[in-house]
Structure formats: C-alpha cells, structure tokens
Design a protein around this motif. Structure first.
Motif, short mmCIF file in Angstrom:
data_model
loop_
_atom_site.label_atom_id
_atom_site.label_comp_id
_atom_site.label_asym_id
_atom_site.label_seq_id
_atom_site.Cartn_x
_atom_site.Cartn_y
_atom_site.Cartn_z
N PHE A 147 25.95 4.79 60.75
CA PHE A 147 25.10 3.61 60.85
C PHE A 147 23.73 3.87 60.21
N ALA A 148 23.13 5.02 60.54
CA ALA A 148 21.82 5.36 59.96
C ALA A 148 21.94 5.57 58.46
N GLY A 149 23.06 6.17 58.01
CA GLY A 149 23.24 6.38 56.57
C GLY A 149 23.25 5.09 55.78
N ALA A 150 23.79 4.01 56.39
CA ALA A 150 23.78 2.72 55.70
C ALA A 150 22.36 2.25 55.43
N PHE A 151 21.47 2.46 56.39
CA PHE A 151 20.08 2.06 56.20
C PHE A 151 19.35 3.00 55.23
N LEU A 152 19.77 4.26 55.18
CA LEU A 152 19.19 5.17 54.18
C LEU A 152 19.58 4.73 52.77
N VAL A 153 20.84 4.38 52.59
CA VAL A 153 21.30 3.89 51.28
C VAL A 153 20.55 2.62 50.90
N SER A 210 18.32 -3.30 64.48
CA SER A 210 19.37 -3.50 63.48
C SER A 210 19.50 -4.97 63.12
N LEU A 211 19.52 -5.82 64.14
CA LEU A 211 19.61 -7.26 63.90
C LEU A 211 18.43 -7.76 63.07
N ILE A 212 17.24 -7.33 63.42
CA ILE A 212 16.04 -7.80 62.71
C ILE A 212 16.05 -7.30 61.27
N CYS A 217 13.59 0.31 56.37
CA CYS A 217 14.93 0.89 56.50
C CYS A 217 14.85 2.41 56.63
N PHE A 218 13.95 3.04 55.87
CA PHE A 218 13.83 4.49 55.95
C PHE A 218 13.27 4.91 57.32
N VAL A 273 29.03 -5.32 62.74
CA VAL A 273 28.35 -4.09 62.33
C VAL A 273 27.82 -3.33 63.54
N LEU A 274 27.37 -4.08 64.55
CA LEU A 274 26.69 -3.44 65.67
C LEU A 274 27.62 -3.05 66.82
N LEU A 275 28.91 -3.31 66.68
CA LEU A 275 29.83 -2.94 67.75
C LEU A 275 29.79 -1.45 68.09
#
Length: 559
Positions: A176-182, A341-343, A207-208, A12-14
């Motif tokens: 990437f940010a959109g995944a955390f928004l969802v 992201s990892l945390i 996440c927000f 995911v973080l690549l």
C-alpha cells in the motif's frame, strides 16, 4: 463517476481495515509497586494495596506490575495461546508465577547496553491457559523513560496468529505504501516537466510523506526497536503528520480558491505550529489535534467549493464525511491511515481533473494557433490585396520597369518573411519590424503615398507574437489619409520597467472620415488579442485610441 470512484477507494482500502474476532480474554486493571521481591510473581499474592498508577520511577529502579486476566475459552489442541506486549521497559514476564519470557535486563540498564524490543510476543504453556482467572506479573525497569510507566498494549490470542498477523498486515501496508511512493515519484517527474504546476508538486510531497508515515508506523515488525528509541519514532511520526496536515489544506486551497486565502492559511498554520511545538511530548494528543484541524479546515474548503459549484467539491465533502464515520467506527490508527488514503486518492482525482482540463486547453490552443496562422496568411494573401497589388505592378512595369522590379522584390520579401513566421508563436521584434518595412514599401508603390517608419528605444532581443505590429500598421494605412505633404508616418516606441514592458505604436495622419474617432473593433484587433492571449494568457493589455496627431495603440505585457 463519483460513485464508481468511491467504490474503487473502498476496494483499495480493504487491506487497511482489520476485522477483529471475538476476544478470548478479559483484562482487568493493572497495579504497580516499586521494589523487587521474587514472591510478587505468585498468583495467590494479594495486591490490593498496590498503586493503580506510577507517575515516575527514578534511576532505573525495579518495579512490578500485576494484571488480572480471565481466559474465556481454552486454546485448541496444538495451538497454544500467546501474549503480545508493548511496554516502555526491559522486563521479565510471569504467568501465574511461571516465567514465560524475558525482554532485556531489568534493573541492570544503567550498566548494560540496551537490549530487548518494544513489541514482543511470548508463548504461554498450554497447561497454564485453562479457562478462568489468571495473573500476569511483570518485573520491570525503565531507565531511559522513568515517566512512561504502564502496559500500553496487551493481547492474548493464538500464538501463531499473533506472530503472523502483523507480518501479513505489514506486507499489505508495504504494498500500500509502495503505491504512494510510486505516485510520489511519478508526479514529481510531471512537475519537473512543468515547474509552474505547484499542485502537482504538493501532491507528490504529500504522497511521499504518507509513504514515510506508513513505513515509520509499521517499522516495528520490520526492524526491532528498543523502547529507548521509541520517542524518536514518535517524533518522526508527529513531524510527518505536521507536514501532511499542512500540505493537504494548501493543495485544496489551490484547487478551490476562497477569499482571503493567505490570511486563513496563515491562521491555520499558526494553530498547527502551536500544537506541534507546545504539545510535542504529548504525541497522541498532538496527532489527534492536527487531524481534527485538518478535517475542519478541509471541510470548510469543501463547503465553500460546493457553494461556488466547483467541480469535485461535492466528492471531497462526501470523502470527509466518510472519514468522520470511519473515525467513530474503528480504532484511531486504522481510521488515520484509511482517512489519509481516502483524502489523498481524492486529491489524485482532483489532480486528474486539472490535468484533463489542461490537456483540453492545450488541444484548444493548438486549434487556435492553427487558426491564427491561417488568419495571418489570409490577411496578407487575400484576393483583394493580390488583385490591387498586381494591378499596380502592371502599371509600374509599363510606366517605369526599373521601379516595377523593385516593387516585385518588395512583394517577394514580404511573402518570404511571412513564410518564415507563420508557424511561430513568438518571433524577434527585429523580424516583425522588417515585415512592417517590407509592407510599407509595397503600399508606397501601390498608393503612391510617402510612408515613413521610425523607432525609439527598441530592444532587438525582445520577442513578440507574429503579425501584431504588422496588423496595427495595416489598420493605420486603411483608416488614415495622408497629411498635406502626402505623407503618413508610423513610429514604434519600446519601454520597460520591473513590472512590465510595452510597445506604443503611433500613426501620424489625417482620419479617413469623421467617424474614425469611434472606430469599432475589427478583425485586426481581434487577431492581435488572440495572439496576445495565446502567448501571455491574461498578462497583457491592449488600448487603442485617437490622439491629436492621428491614432495611438499601446500593447502592455506584464512580467
């Protein structure tokens, strides 16, 4: 499982980690001078007496900077080099004395509206980028921030690569940010479905905040920003960092409890507030300090969790150590977003474990509830009870048919009430009392003992688990002998205060034998405890003890 999870995190973080190529230039020190002379742009100008630093340039005065550059290799044909700058100023850029770009109106900021962008890229003419020594001269003014003097970022590379690099990076980061928004929205709705699950809400907010942090950091490519607005951007980033640095340890503290949790969280919060308030204008230092505090506090929580053999604590520790490794391996910005992201993904894993445990507990509660309903029916429709009741019914019909009819009606009433409550978790106390009265009517015909029922302070609006008073009544009947007047009395008392409510169930009778004062816990009390646990979890208390007039049972329910 843990290794597979870490592998997914790396995939995911690549996109976040950028792999830099070997540089095509070498940068030397920059020198500054207040004043404005056009010949200061010349390549041959000697600037040894210029200052290495300028702390303050008042009133929007024009000042110059000169930076020596070595081009290590010439550009490919038809692929000119570009110059990308991040400078808190409006300026003109000269390459070897040739004007290659203008960003704003240096020296006229007080009279003209803000113009230009904080991050700009200029194309360098190919004939000026031969291998060897070159000079970048800049004519600047920073009217809005006179104490921010310097070139904060300078990069030379293929012009097309410089222009597209950040666009490509931003496209990845927006996805990437959109995944955390969802994820934030999804877990917010989960919390609204069960408002007692505060870890879900904390994760949603985290996440927000991370989504907002990512969008704010990479807004420079999406929207042009004048350098006068950059401090506002940094203040927003610092505030978001404060929120994330507080919420992540709070979440981990709930997942992995430890002694004096509120005390240590209070100290940690105080440290964050200290850095946030007293060092608010030292943005880089403040952000770094909060990140270090977050890592140290989370590391302590992880170690304590491993000591207590908490599930997921080892993975958290490995994640934090991996973040530390990333911090020493790449730039701070890359390590910051990769680490968060990892945390956050680790927090998601911990939350999934929590949800799984809750689902298993719910399924277990369904099985338990079904078993309790069957137990309730079994207690009242057992062959022994029916055989004795029907035998007594035959005798009453033969000897006194009218009373036999009343006996049948009492039996039908109890079975009707049982059918109404068997599928319920909580029922009105009035319905439970009606069941108890119906049972006393039956037992009075069966045993020819005068049973009486009294109530005191009953709140008919209260609800209780079905069958618990009925079970206490059965125990009182089974383990008691009538008094001299052939009477057994039962009394139910209800009391409450701001902390709890309780029912006192009194039996006025003679003990069946001398060992009744040492009555062991039987099926009835186990049924009551199971029902209380199903409805109130651990917020209840049951006591059962002999008293002078017979027996006393107390059910206390905490609010």
């Amino acid at each position: 499982m843990n290794l597979r999870f870490l592998f997914v995190l790396l995939l995911v973080l690549l996109p976040v980690v950028s792999f830099s190529q070997s540089p095509v230039f070498k940068e030397y020190g920059t020198r500054f001078r207040i004043g404005d002379q056009q010949n200061w742009a010349a390549k041959e100008l000697q600037n040894q007496r210029w200052k290495k630093d300028l702390e303050f340039v008042p009133n929007g005065q024009v000042f110059w900077s000169r930076t020596k550059i070595d081009i290590l290799e010439p550009p490919e044909p038809l692929q000119p080099y570009g110059l990308r700058l991040e400078v808190y100023a409006e300026y003109e850029v000269f390459w070897d004395g040739v004007l290659i770009g203008k960003n704003g109106n240096p020296g006229q900021e007080a009279d003209l509206p803000p113009e230009g962008e904080l991050w700009t890229t200029f194309s360098i003419p190919t004939h000026l980028t031969h291998e060897g020594e070159h000079v970048i001269a800049m004519r600047l003014s920073n009217y809005y921030f006179p104490d921010h003097v310097g070139i904060y970022d300078l990069k030379i590379d293929n012009y097309n690569d410089l222009v597209t690099e950040r666009l490509i990076q931003n496209s990845y980061m927006h996805i990437f940010a959109g995944a955390f928004l969802v994820a934030s929205i999804y877990f917010l709705f989960l919390f609204l479905g069960n408002k007692k699950e505060y870890p879900t809400l904390i994760f949603s907010i985290s996440c927000f905040l991370f989504f907002s942090l990512t969008m704010t950091h990479f807004v420079r490519t999406t929207f042009p920003i004048h350098y006068s607005l950059h401090v506002i951007r940094l203040e927003v980033i610092t505030s978001l960092m404060f929120g994330i640095s507080f919420l992540i340890p709070l979440y981990l503290s709930i997942q992995f409890p430890y002694p004096k949790r509120k005390f240590f969280l209070g100290i940690y919060t105080g440290i964050l507030i200290y850095f946030f308030i007293t060092k608010q204008h030292f943005f880089d230092f403040t952000i770094l300090a909060m990140v270090i505090c977050l890592w140290v506090f989370s590391f302590g929580i992880a170690v304590n969790g491993i000591y207590k053999k908490a599930k997921g604590a080892l993975l958290l520790l490995l994640t934090l150590l991996f973040c530390l490794f990333i911090g020493y391996s790449v730039s701070f910005n890359v390590s910051l977003f990769t680490g968060f992201s990892l945390i956050l993904l680790n927090m998601l894993y911990l939350l999934s474990l929590r949800i799984k445990e809750q689902r298993l507990a719910y399924e277990k509660s369904l099985v338990q509830s079904t078993r309790l309903r069957l137990e309730l029916l079994k207690k009242n429709i057992q062959p022994h009870f029916l055989m004795n009741t029907l035998t007594s019914l035959i005798d009453w019909i033969e000897e006194a048919p009218k009373k036999g009819v009343l006996f049948i009606e009492a039996l039908a009433k109890e079975f009707d009430l049982l059918s109404q409550i068997e599928n319920q978790t909580l029922i009105p106390v009035a319905q439970e009392i009606a069941l108890c009265r119906a049972h006393l009517d039956i037992m009075e015909y069966r045993k020819e003992i005068n049973y009486t029922w009294e109530e005191e302070g009953i709140d008919l609006g209260q609800k209780i688990p079905p069958g618990i008073l009925h079970t206490l009544l059965e125990n009182g009947i089974t383990h008691s002998m009538p008094l001299k007047d052939n009477r057994i009395k039962f009394k139910l008392i209800f009391e409450s205060n701001s902390d709890c409510k309780w029912y006192t169930f009194l039996t006025f009778a003679a003990p069946l034998n001398q060992d009744e004062n040492k009555r062991k816990e039987g099926t009835g009390l186990r049924y009551i405890k199971a029902r209380l646990r199903e409805s109130y979890h651990d917020k209840w208390e049951l006591t059962s003890e002999p008293v002078g007039h017979g027996w006393k049972n107390t059910i206390k329910i905490y609010t």
